[in-house]
Write an enzyme that holds these catalytic residues in place. Sequence first.
Site, PDB file in Angstrom:
ATOM      1  N   ASP A 126       0.818  -1.213   0.000  1.00  0.00           N
ATOM      2  CA  ASP A 126       0.000   0.000   0.000  1.00  0.00           C
ATOM      3  C   ASP A 126       0.854   1.267   0.000  1.00  0.00           C
ATOM      4  OD1 ASP A 126       0.696  -0.859   2.644  1.00  0.00           O
ATOM      5  OD2 ASP A 126      -0.745   0.534   3.509  1.00  0.00           O
ATOM      6  N   HIS A 167       8.361  -1.655  12.476  1.00  0.00           N
ATOM      7  CA  HIS A 167       7.164  -2.128  11.775  1.00  0.00           C
ATOM      8  C   HIS A 167       7.299  -3.588  11.341  1.00  0.00           C
ATOM      9  CE1 HIS A 167       3.413  -1.757   9.661  1.00  0.00           C
ATOM     10  NE2 HIS A 167       3.947  -1.816   8.449  1.00  0.00           N
ATOM     11  N   HIS A 193      -3.087   7.736   7.234  1.00  0.00           N
ATOM     12  CA  HIS A 193      -3.021   6.272   7.240  1.00  0.00           C
ATOM     13  C   HIS A 193      -4.118   5.732   8.154  1.00  0.00           C
ATOM     14  CE1 HIS A 193      -1.233   2.184   7.478  1.00  0.00           C
ATOM     15  NE2 HIS A 193      -0.671   2.513   6.320  1.00  0.00           N
TER      16      HIS A 193
END
Length: 325
Positions: free
Chosen positions: A67, A147, A276
């Site tokens: 994304d 992440h 986001h």
Amino acid sequence: MELEFLGTGAGQPSKQRNVTSIALRLLDERNEVWLFDVGEATQHQLLKSNTRSRKVTKIFITHMHGDHIFGLPGFLTSRNFQGSEIIDGGRPTDLTIYGPAALQQFVFSVLRAAQVRLQYRVNFVQVHTGVIFNDKQFSVSAFAMNHGIEDYAYRVVEKDTVGELEVQKLLDLGLQSGPVFGKIKAGQTIKLSDGRVINGQEFVGSDRPGRIVAIVLDTKETPAIIDAAKNADVLVHEATYDGDNSVMAKKHGHSTSVQAAEHAKKAGAKGLILTHISARYLGHMADQLVKQAKSVFPNTEIAHDLEVFDIPAKKSERKDQVNAG
């Protein structure tokens, strides 16, 4: 300097939000646009905005999740045709892409498989922690995020603008334009032939402090966020979840709107923009994210697709004021 949010959603596109891409418009400063992440259909979003692909000179990719990068091959291909500035006998302007080590292989593999031949050069810079770009106007630093994949936040720092030489004051003193003006402009103390002493700092106008923009996407809490956002004029921060879903956010390597606000407060940022946003937060539910964040950091806004935020120039400050601060 402006921020335009080409996509503000998380994970997958929705009817309200496309996936992530942010344009930092530096049109007044250097007639350029820098993109931060290029999610799927970013080129479509550009067609709806006033940002032109021909102005994009740099792209900064935070990490390799789809994304944030699936729109990159399409953007690069369309840039061949969509009114790119023509130089050197008909070739569109070159482009520099900053990102993780795997990014170059991804881009070239897709273009090769699709038999695309770009008319312009794409330069890749493998990102590392620290300063990755620096010139007379701007510097960009990268900060490793958390992440579960190689991932970076970016800090853009505009250099201070040196005050203008107050020429008329010097002319009124009987000085003539020449090399001595350059020394005075540099703040040097000059002794004239008639014995007068000129302190250069008294004849240079006020400096204008540069602006700072921090872009933090797709990360759970990590101390490096505060370093990236320290004293930022604007902190753009992911807010995939609301404050009641901190466990879920941590599990998936993301942040909540409340955590984003806490980071802005700890870093001493002046403003916070949430982006986001998970597709689960529709309509008034997205407002709840802002409400929760504002309870911690009042100067918080939430970005919507194609929304533009101005980052005005700071007021001038004299050097002695800056040093005192």
